[in-house]
Design an enzyme around this catalytic site. Sequence first.
Site, PDB file in Angstrom:
ATOM      1  N   LYS A 267     -54.566  24.885 -40.587  1.00 26.68           N
ATOM      2  CA  LYS A 267     -54.507  24.181 -41.876  1.00 26.68           C
ATOM      3  C   LYS A 267     -53.701  22.897 -41.753  1.00 26.68           C
ATOM      4  O   LYS A 267     -54.138  21.808 -42.197  1.00 26.68           O
ATOM      5  CB  LYS A 267     -53.885  25.093 -42.927  1.00 26.68           C
ATOM      6  CG  LYS A 267     -53.778  24.468 -44.312  1.00 26.68           C
ATOM      7  CD  LYS A 267     -52.699  25.106 -45.163  1.00 26.68           C
ATOM      8  CE  LYS A 267     -51.323  24.613 -44.735  1.00 26.68           C
ATOM      9  NZ  LYS A 267     -50.257  25.040 -45.659  1.00 26.68           N
ATOM     10  N   CYS A 337     -56.444  28.766 -62.151  1.00 27.75           N
ATOM     11  CA  CYS A 337     -56.797  29.978 -61.395  1.00 27.75           C
ATOM     12  C   CYS A 337     -55.552  30.490 -60.672  1.00 27.75           C
ATOM     13  O   CYS A 337     -55.438  30.410 -59.449  1.00 27.75           O
ATOM     14  CB  CYS A 337     -57.927  29.680 -60.418  1.00 27.75           C
ATOM     15  SG  CYS A 337     -58.758  31.151 -59.786  1.00 27.75           S
ATOM     16  N   CYS A 344     -58.661  32.650 -67.344  1.00 29.10           N
ATOM     17  CA  CYS A 344     -60.132  32.591 -67.354  1.00 29.10           C
ATOM     18  C   CYS A 344     -60.669  32.087 -68.685  1.00 29.10           C
ATOM     19  O   CYS A 344     -61.746  31.479 -68.731  1.00 29.10           O
ATOM     20  CB  CYS A 344     -60.710  33.970 -67.047  1.00 29.10           C
ATOM     21  SG  CYS A 344     -60.318  34.593 -65.399  1.00 29.10           S
ATOM     22  N   CYS A 347     -60.898  28.380 -68.502  1.00 28.05           N
ATOM     23  CA  CYS A 347     -61.669  27.824 -67.382  1.00 28.05           C
ATOM     24  C   CYS A 347     -63.106  27.557 -67.815  1.00 28.05           C
ATOM     25  O   CYS A 347     -63.724  28.366 -68.536  1.00 28.05           O
ATOM     26  CB  CYS A 347     -61.636  28.791 -66.195  1.00 28.05           C
ATOM     27  SG  CYS A 347     -62.524  28.193 -64.742  1.00 28.05           S
ATOM     28  N   CYS A 353     -68.434  32.292 -62.870  1.00 26.37           N
ATOM     29  CA  CYS A 353     -67.547  32.870 -61.850  1.00 26.37           C
ATOM     30  C   CYS A 353     -67.725  34.383 -61.826  1.00 26.37           C
ATOM     31  O   CYS A 353     -67.590  35.044 -62.870  1.00 26.37           O
ATOM     32  CB  CYS A 353     -66.094  32.512 -62.152  1.00 26.37           C
ATOM     33  SG  CYS A 353     -64.914  33.223 -60.977  1.00 26.37           S
TER      34      CYS A 353
END
Length: 443
Positions: A267, A337, A344, A347, A353
Amino acid sequence: MCVNLSTQIRSSYFCAFRRLDVKMISPYFTESAAGVETSETDTKRKINTGGIRRLRSRALKSEDAAGSVKAEMHERSITDAQTSAEPLSNSSETTTKVKANDDQAPLQSPRKPRRGHVKLEYEEEGVGPKRERWEPCDWRTQLSFIREMRSKRDAPVDQMGAEKCYDAEAPPEVRRYQVLISLMLSSQTKDHVTAGAMQRLRECDLNANAILDMDDDTLGKLIYPVGFWRTKVKYIKKATDLIQREFSGDIPNTVEGLMRLPGVGPKMAHLAMDIAWNHVSGIGVDTHVHRISNRLGWTKKETKMPEATRRELEEWLPRELWSEINWLLVGFGQQVCLPVGPLCSMCLNQYTCPSAHRSFPKKIKAGSPKSPNGLTSPTPRVKGEPSDLPAYCSPSQRRRRKTTQRDVPGDDREAGPSLPRDGHRGKRRMKAPPSHRTQRLKS
């Protein structure tokens, strides 16, 4: 004289008998012995045998002709199939083989034509058949919604990320070194803590020579309280020494070279290549990208490690989005999130989702009272209360019960919350003030 005569008669008789025996055994005896009848039967037999031979030859010729026709049709089918897939040399070899086999066995019954072997050719040699690239459903819509939710750029990563921690006025090699140090400090650490540590290091002239001249205690006090700060002090010292010895004071410009440094993983290497060298070599997958990708269903199957998530994303995500996806998902994971209790309802992807509105029921302790619906009663049940009413009531049911209780004549209960009662109906158990309690105890 008599003896000579008898011997001559015997010899002549024996010769005649021998000739007769030879004529009877010979196949041509019928021609001389039977006369005209034998000659007629012989002629008929010759005619019959000649006709049978002619018929047999004709049948063989017809079979040969039919076999040749079928062989030609077979050859044409094979050549047509092979001209589209194989070169002409292979088709000529197969036709010659078919002709040779037909010539060797002309009397055999014609067999069914076999399918010719068709060779599959691809655009590039040595490459297998092209497979359709897998893509998750509605990923473009989900990505557009995430961009809309991230349009304000007010997440911690936007203000205190690795792109904001280096000194823009420093030389290029110093800027790249500061980017690497900020990425090493950001592991298992929040952005505001990393930004504070980088600010303290920059006040002490953050560069490779200054870090090597600094002792471990001083460096530890400057980067505290980042996560695993003691281990990171060792990694920063070793990585800086390796950069000075093998890379002339500048960080490596390849992923392999960056991963040789202690404390630098995939990463950090991909993010350093993107931020420091402005070269996209891969997707930087941290805990936010790993979590959100699995929640949105952007992987074929659920992955356990961020490196597996990176490989899954790089298989289908277009390369022009590799640099943007880390910044988008990290800020989205910090604001909406969340790791625990995701928002949720706020969102825009709550309808697409697959992990939206997932509720994990809490475990009920053993021995705790349960209601008929599986919910625990928030208040103790009052003694003398009708048994047909549920232990848990909604607010509307509670208001309805209060109004009905007011209308009952002779009932002195108030509209307030239910109070614990003693054994007598209609009497409340009131607590005495502290003064009365003390007087009662003294008496």
